[in-house]
Design a protein around this motif. Sequence first.
Motif: not given
Length: 568
Positions: A73, A76, A99, A101, A157, A159, A167, A169, A171
């Motif tokens: 994370n 990202n 987003p 994880k 979500k 994923v 796992t 996601e 946001s």
Amino acid sequence: MGKCLSCLSSFRAVFRPNQESAIPLTPSRKPKPPGSDVTELPKPPTEVKPPEGGSTDDQVLVVQSIDLCVSENANNHYTMEYDLVQKESPKPVLRRGFPFKVKITFNRAYNDEKDAVCLVFTLKGATNPTYAQGTMVVVPVVPADSDVLPSDGWQVKLVFTENCSITLEVSSIPSAIVGEWNFDIDTKLKSAKDEESQTLRYSVKDSFFLIFNPWCKQDTVYMSDPEWRKEYVLNESGLIWRGSHNRLRPCIWNYGQFEENILECCCYLLSHVGKLNIVGRADPARVVRHVSSVVNSPDDNGVLVGNWSGDYGGGQSPTSWGGSVAILQQFFKNKKPVKYGQCWVFSGVCTTVCRALGIPARSVTNFSSAHDTHNSLTIDYFFDDEGEPIERLNIDSIWNFHVWNEAWMERPDLEPGGYGGWQAIDATPQEESDGAYRCGPASVAAIKRGEVMKPYDCCFLFAEVNADKVYWRYRGPSQPLKLIAKKTDTIGQFLSTKAIGCFEREDITGEYKHTETTKEERETMVRALRCCRNVFSRYYLNDDLEDVQFDFELLDDIVIGSPFSVSV
């Protein structure tokens, strides 16, 4: 209940609004009615054993462990440099609107047809977390292709699924409140009737930090140029200019916004120092205005004590500081103002705080900087009939140099009109603004246009860079002022900041005002004076006109009580 729940009506039957306890509800442990004085939601141990008897597949999911994917994370979110991320027991530092994880391991495989999983986020320090304020967010886990995902709220979500792990996601919204957040995981069976329902809550041990996001187009601090982001968000060192207009001297300053305890200190400044409403922590304009207040100490015991006396006993000389890190770490440790600072020190610390919170910022030096105490847009000097200065009235001043800050953001409170971009803020305690020693944010675009009534403190900052020096003859309070002389081109010279990508000076004088003595510059000054309500501004406007010569000729004989004609 907030937008994130209202658009997910299909989940209301699974997670009831009043069933926020992680402990199975029994007759002896009923939820308190709405409006009761509950300051903290009850939480069970993080490891909850399933009820005895029956197959595990028929029982509520139990969280075994959680992986916050800190390193992935951070990469990202451009936060890998933060000390919190680098620690042996790291914590996530996340930028809002992006987003991230989360990996959860259960006691059995997750089945989306019968298992309901919901994440509950609460802002740390919120006395009564609520959906309306955005200090509590409840988001159910849904498949990535679900058509019930909210378009304007937090999203979670699903994923990836593997054995007993999933796992997610997550946001956050681009306007989320910045600060430290906790979160819990609620699990339940979808098929259970209300009277048989059981919700288990797993409280995640580690919190995470949510900050502003200049990489996100929907965030009001968005900065499109990657080189600018690298310089004004990620760069840990810079140059701050001092000296005089004919001798500009740079000094290196270590901002160190990623160092140990710096982000924690910045969040503490937002939540525990001064008076920033918790909802205001989502608005970068209100945040930087608050920062300009709490970096100094006069009215809220903020970070730095200012001292221009030359006697620095009990502290350190302002010239001894080479960066912000030691100052902020000392303040965070002792929770007491640090001694001593002057304008470049206040500015350096202010840059650090803004960058640590994710707001692009830079230090700016103005040479021959005006301090307009009368709020008249002029630096006024008063003399008697003998030409002697009247010292009790001569309280305006001009500094050899003065350093403040610029922070980058949109200004939806001022739009339309193109007032976004750089906003000037000043943490040096000079004058009070709305009852506190703070200044800005003032749109630099508004300053250049002479729109001095725009919030915040645009009038004061306009004077710092473009005031006229005015000399008056003063004969007493009952006599009008007489303009003796003026100088229009000496205030505000060589406005300087560090250039992008190199240790050189960039001159930004043209961003604050038109070239001195030009028609555009004089028109801007007149426009500003007309907006200003100060009596000295009115005198200056009236006296700063060319004399008009005229002849007066009487055309009629004067009869008392009757009209008569004249020629002018």
